[in-house]
Design a protein around this motif. Structure first.
Motif, PDB file in Angstrom:
ATOM      1  N   LYS A  37      -1.096  82.303  79.228  1.00  0.00           N
ATOM      2  CA  LYS A  37       0.099  81.597  79.087  1.00  0.00           C
ATOM      3  C   LYS A  37       1.133  82.215  80.311  1.00  0.00           C
ATOM      4  CE  LYS A  37      -0.508  80.555  74.271  1.00  0.00           C
ATOM      5  NZ  LYS A  37       0.140  80.557  72.852  1.00  0.00           N
ATOM      6  N   ASP A  84      -5.672  73.691  68.063  1.00  0.00           N
ATOM      7  CA  ASP A  84      -5.269  73.129  69.484  1.00  0.00           C
ATOM      8  C   ASP A  84      -5.830  71.726  69.727  1.00  0.00           C
ATOM      9  OD1 ASP A  84      -3.552  75.288  70.033  1.00  0.00           O
ATOM     10  OD2 ASP A  84      -5.032  76.314  71.453  1.00  0.00           O
ATOM     11  N   ASP A 114       3.370  66.293  66.460  1.00  0.00           N
ATOM     12  CA  ASP A 114       1.775  67.132  66.772  1.00  0.00           C
ATOM     13  C   ASP A 114       1.647  68.191  65.934  1.00  0.00           C
ATOM     14  OD1 ASP A 114       0.667  66.383  68.922  1.00  0.00           O
ATOM     15  OD2 ASP A 114       1.621  67.710  70.312  1.00  0.00           O
ATOM     16  N   ASN A 166      -5.071  82.052  71.889  1.00  0.00           N
ATOM     17  CA  ASN A 166      -5.779  80.749  72.263  1.00  0.00           C
ATOM     18  C   ASN A 166      -7.260  80.998  71.653  1.00  0.00           C
ATOM     19  OD1 ASN A 166      -5.189  79.091  75.121  1.00  0.00           O
ATOM     20  ND2 ASN A 166      -3.964  80.802  74.579  1.00  0.00           N
ATOM     21  N   CYS A 187      -1.660  86.493  74.281  1.00  0.00           N
ATOM     22  CA  CYS A 187      -1.861  85.180  74.284  1.00  0.00           C
ATOM     23  C   CYS A 187      -3.127  84.771  74.410  1.00  0.00           C
ATOM     24  CB  CYS A 187      -0.968  84.702  75.823  1.00  0.00           C
ATOM     25  SG  CYS A 187       0.769  84.847  75.628  1.00  0.00           S
ATOM     26  N   ASP A 244      -6.571  80.255  67.802  1.00  0.00           N
ATOM     27  CA  ASP A 244      -6.020  78.647  67.570  1.00  0.00           C
ATOM     28  C   ASP A 244      -6.931  77.687  68.032  1.00  0.00           C
ATOM     29  OD1 ASP A 244      -3.664  79.681  66.425  1.00  0.00           O
ATOM     30  OD2 ASP A 244      -2.386  79.198  67.793  1.00  0.00           O
ATOM     31  N   ARG A 292      -6.339  72.672  76.584  1.00  0.00           N
ATOM     32  CA  ARG A 292      -6.423  74.183  76.938  1.00  0.00           C
ATOM     33  C   ARG A 292      -7.992  74.510  77.171  1.00  0.00           C
ATOM     34  NH1 ARG A 292      -2.074  76.909  72.731  1.00  0.00           N
ATOM     35  NH2 ARG A 292      -0.391  76.665  74.007  1.00  0.00           N
ATOM     36  N   ARG A 324      -0.229  68.611  73.284  1.00  0.00           N
ATOM     37  CA  ARG A 324       0.253  69.684  74.405  1.00  0.00           C
ATOM     38  C   ARG A 324      -0.676  70.718  74.625  1.00  0.00           C
ATOM     39  NH1 ARG A 324       3.122  74.106  72.917  1.00  0.00           N
ATOM     40  NH2 ARG A 324       3.330  74.526  70.636  1.00  0.00           N
ATOM     41  N   THR A 325      -1.687  70.760  73.464  1.00  0.00           N
ATOM     42  CA  THR A 325      -2.744  72.020  73.738  1.00  0.00           C
ATOM     43  C   THR A 325      -4.343  71.618  73.471  1.00  0.00           C
ATOM     44  OG1 THR A 325      -2.828  72.036  71.235  1.00  0.00           O
ATOM     45  CG2 THR A 325      -1.300  73.313  72.403  1.00  0.00           C
ATOM     46  N   LYS A 326      -4.569  70.464  73.366  1.00  0.00           N
ATOM     47  CA  LYS A 326      -5.814  70.106  73.333  1.00  0.00           C
ATOM     48  C   LYS A 326      -6.586  70.171  74.472  1.00  0.00           C
ATOM     49  CE  LYS A 326      -5.276  64.912  74.307  1.00  0.00           C
ATOM     50  NZ  LYS A 326      -5.550  63.674  73.607  1.00  0.00           N
TER      51      LYS A 326
END
Length: 319
Positions: free
Chosen positions: A35, A90, A212, A83, A79, A86, A99, A95-97
């Motif tokens: 991040k 995620d 979300d 990740n 961070c 999560d 990653r 906004r995170t799918k």
């Protein structure tokens, strides 16, 4: 009647899929899981705390470099582990799918070990390049972020935003401690500014990303207690931010220039928070609050640094 046979997955296919996923990974993926956006803003706060403590007389480039390096590595490690942990929620959020972990570009265990290594290296850089107190403080921030926020409160309580704010408030303290090797009132004043700033910042984001968070089952305040309570708490924290910022003037770390700027910045923030109770366009207001929160943080840190330059410059001229 002829039965159609269902193709059976061979034992080698999962291995081949794993190799294929790994082959998609690039160095950018290893950067992304740390991040970098969050890291940059935290390093800016760390530098502000360092300059405020060191001023011109105690400024030392080697100490600064180790402070920023160690802080960056510990934050990056936390961070990355975030990740890893999560990876189940995620994929549920827009906004995170994408990653690297939920998208399959990096293996979860790789990210876990990567985050652990970064954290260890960062702690060692602080312990041997700066002082033990800074290393201990960085580990406290790491522990709150990974174990209390990520693994517990983020999934169970609306207090996730407030208590999770502890880790985000450590960087400017680290900068101060790197110079003074003490947790005095100035260090806590820096902590309070960041601590009071974070809830309004993340509440605004939570309103904008409410769907979300609801889809992922994350109990953010707007999801659980609604918009009215979120606005109420936003106002409370923006009000508390003003005396928190003034504390640096009371201790003598900030001059009249800093005091006036902090009062103006805080006053605008409170006015925007009050506006939320009288607006019908919640999305527009939330965007304004989120955008101004970034302006506030960047500006007040710049003011701290500019205040040092002005006061030190005047002191040199009047000698």
């Amino acid at each position: 009647m002829v039965e159609r046979s269902v193709p059976q997955q061979s034992a080698a296919e999962p291995i081949l899929e794993s190799i294929e996923a790994a082959s998609r990974a690039t160095w950018r993926d290893f950067v992304e899981v740390t991040k970098p956006g969050i890291n940059k803003s935290n390093l800016f706060a760390t530098f502000a705390g360092y300059l405020l403590a060191a001023r011109f007389a105690l400024f030392d480039w080697s100490t600064l470099v180790f402070t920023l390096l160690g802080t960056a590595l510990v934050i990056a490690g936390g961070c990355a582990i975030n990740n890893y942990y999560d990876r189940d929620i995620d994929p549920l959020m827009e906004r995170t799918k994408s990653r690297p972990v939920p998208d399959g570009r990096l293996k979860p265990k790789t990210v876990l070990w990567y985050g652990t290594l970064l954290t260890v290296l960062g702690t060692l850089a602080l312990a041997f390049g700066v002082n033990l107190l800074s290393a201990a403080l960085a580990l406290v921030g790491f522990g709150v972020y990974v174990f209390i926020y990520t693994m517990w409160l983020k999934r169970t309580s609306t207090w996730n935003t407030v208590i999770g704010g502890v880790c985000g408030s450590v960087p400017p303290m680290l900068g101060w401690v790197a110079v003074t090797n003490s947790l005095d009132l100035n260090a806590w004043a820096l902590f309070l500014i960041l601590f009071m700033w974070q809830p309004p910042h993340f509440y605004a984001l939570a309103i904008l990303k409410e769907d979300d968070y609801r889809r992922a089952g994350i109990p953010m305040l707007p999801v659980v207690k609604g918009l009215k309570e979120t606005k109420k708490q936003t106002l409370i924290f923006t009000l508390l931010l003003i005396p928190s910022s003034v504390l640096l003037f009371v201790t003598g770390a900030g001059s009249w220039f800093y005091l006036i700027c902090s009062l103006v910045l805080g006053g605008v923030y409170v006015a925007l928070a009050v506006k939320g109770f009288y607006t019908d366009d919640q999305v527009k207001w939330s965007k304004q609050m989120f955008f101004y929160s970034l302006i506030y943080l960047t500006t007040i840190l710049l003011v701290m640094m500019l205040d040092v330059v002005i006061t030190e410059g005047i002191a040199m001229l009047t000698k």
